[in-house]
Design a protein around this motif. Structure first.
Motif, PDB file in Angstrom:
ATOM      1  N   ALA A 246       0.815  -1.222   0.000  1.00  0.00           N
ATOM      2  CA  ALA A 246       0.000   0.000   0.000  1.00  0.00           C
ATOM      3  C   ALA A 246       0.845   1.267   0.000  1.00  0.00           C
ATOM      4  O   ALA A 246       0.358   2.341  -0.389  1.00  0.00           O
ATOM      5  N   LEU A 247       2.095   1.157   0.432  1.00  0.00           N
ATOM      6  CA  LEU A 247       2.954   2.342   0.556  1.00  0.00           C
ATOM      7  C   LEU A 247       3.962   2.480  -0.573  1.00  0.00           C
ATOM      8  O   LEU A 247       4.709   3.455  -0.623  1.00  0.00           O
ATOM      9  N   GLN A 248       3.988   1.536  -1.488  1.00  0.00           N
ATOM     10  CA  GLN A 248       5.033   1.561  -2.505  1.00  0.00           C
ATOM     11  C   GLN A 248       4.887   2.730  -3.475  1.00  0.00           C
ATOM     12  O   GLN A 248       5.881   3.326  -3.900  1.00  0.00           O
ATOM     13  N   SER A 249       3.664   3.089  -3.807  1.00  0.00           N
ATOM     14  CA  SER A 249       3.469   4.202  -4.735  1.00  0.00           C
ATOM     15  C   SER A 249       3.955   5.521  -4.142  1.00  0.00           C
ATOM     16  O   SER A 249       4.673   6.289  -4.810  1.00  0.00           O
ATOM     17  N   ILE A 250       3.582   5.808  -2.892  1.00  0.00           N
ATOM     18  CA  ILE A 250       4.013   7.064  -2.280  1.00  0.00           C
ATOM     19  C   ILE A 250       5.520   7.040  -2.030  1.00  0.00           C
ATOM     20  O   ILE A 250       6.177   8.078  -2.089  1.00  0.00           O
ATOM     21  N   CYS A 251       6.085   5.845  -1.795  1.00  0.00           N
ATOM     22  CA  CYS A 251       7.539   5.742  -1.659  1.00  0.00           C
ATOM     23  C   CYS A 251       8.229   6.166  -2.957  1.00  0.00           C
ATOM     24  O   CYS A 251       9.262   6.847  -2.935  1.00  0.00           O
ATOM     25  N   ARG A 252       7.673   5.772  -4.073  1.00  0.00           N
ATOM     26  CA  ARG A 252       8.253   6.166  -5.369  1.00  0.00           C
ATOM     27  C   ARG A 252       8.077   7.668  -5.596  1.00  0.00           C
ATOM     28  O   ARG A 252       8.995   8.344  -6.061  1.00  0.00           O
ATOM     29  N   THR A 253       6.892   8.177  -5.267  1.00  0.00           N
ATOM     30  CA  THR A 253       6.634   9.609  -5.450  1.00  0.00           C
ATOM     31  C   THR A 253       7.611  10.449  -4.646  1.00  0.00           C
ATOM     32  O   THR A 253       8.083  11.492  -5.120  1.00  0.00           O
ATOM     33  N   TRP A 254       7.945   9.994  -3.452  1.00  0.00           N
ATOM     34  CA  TRP A 254       8.833  10.748  -2.577  1.00  0.00           C
ATOM     35  C   TRP A 254      10.301  10.380  -2.753  1.00  0.00           C
ATOM     36  O   TRP A 254      11.167  10.905  -2.054  1.00  0.00           O
ATOM     37  N   GLY A 255      10.593   9.490  -3.685  1.00  0.00           N
ATOM     38  CA  GLY A 255      11.980   9.170  -3.985  1.00  0.00           C
ATOM     39  C   GLY A 255      12.628   8.153  -3.070  1.00  0.00           C
ATOM     40  O   GLY A 255      13.862   8.015  -3.060  1.00  0.00           O
TER      41      GLY A 255
END
Length: 265
Positions: A246-255
């Protein structure tokens, strides 16, 4: 009294900023929960020009007319309910600032991220610092803060709400982005960046924040690390395989995670 329904109530900038606002250039730290905002406010609050109290939750203060005549009278003065709430919010923060004897107030309430548009409307000269942290570290810390109330999965999903709205605020508003990991690894460089952004001189005593008033659950971090009075290194970053789906997308967005590469056929 229930909070104002902002979809029905007209939320607008002050009609006359000089008459309607006492604060000048307030500072808002917008961040998810458990992202190090109490540490940041402690550092900033030690500055001779910055007053950074505990979480104030002023956006939850609401105004009621009481009677139709009161509403009519305020309408004749040009005030709707949202206008009056903005006057109240500004007055509460200004009173706290005056009591401190400093120049600018810093509010670090994480839930403010859900009202970033209204805050920016209330104070057109507001300045914003966006504090990020590895999403998986946030979720883990959020779970550890109340393991009897939410599972690790529930903590990740709940914290993700804060992350998403913080990202929306970053996209919509001008401001300075600071990462918790960089703040704890190199506090001198990061606090200098923040001071430059706020147009105040950097002061070395910011690292000796010591006792910072109210430190209790619901009003900021209350754990041993923040009560130590010194900047401490953050926890090790999680390995990619430890990051919840669930957190992988926001991890990518934030680098914090690289974008996936396309496999060649």
């Amino acid at each position: 009294m229930a909070p104002v329904d902002e979809k029905k109530e007209s939320v607008r900038p002050p009609a006359d900023p000089r008459a309607d606002r006492l604060l000048t250039a307030p500072v808002f730290i917008l961040s998810p929960v458990r992202s190090g905002s109490t540490l940041l406010r402690a550092l900033l609050g030690t500055h001779s020009m910055l007053h950074a109290p505990h979480e104030l939750h002023v956006r939850r203060l609401s105004v009621g007319f009481g009677t139709s005549l009161s509403e009519k009278a305020m309408g004749a003065l040009g005030h709707n309910r949202a206008d009056l709430e903005h006057l109240l919010w500004d007055r509460v923060l200004h009173r706290e600032l005056v009591r401190s004897g400093k120049s600018f107030i810093v509010d670090k309430t994480p839930a403010n991220a859900f009202a970033f548009e209204r805050i920016a409307t209330c104070w057109p000269d507001a300045r914003f610092v966006f504090l990020l942290r590895h999403p998986a570290s946030i979720a883990r810390s959020w779970h550890e803060a109340a393991p009897d109330k939410r599972t690790a999965q529930e903590a990740a999903l709940d914290a993700l709400r804060y992350m998403k709205t913080t990202q929306k605020a970053r996209h919509a508003l001008s401001g300075l982005t600071v990462r918790y990991e960089e703040l704890t690894e190199d506090p001198t460089t990061q606090t200098r960046r923040i001071c430059d952004f706020l147009d105040v001189p950097w002061e070395p005593q910011m690292f000796s924040y010591g006792e910072q008033g109210v430190l209790q659950k619901g009003l900021g971090d209350w754990k041993d690390k923040i009560q130590s009075g010194a900047v401490q290194r953050g926890r090790d970053l999680p390995a990619p395989q430890e990051i919840p789906q669930a957190l992988q997308s926001i991890c990518r967005t934030w680098g914090y995670l690289p974008e996936p590469t396309e496999r060649s056929s």
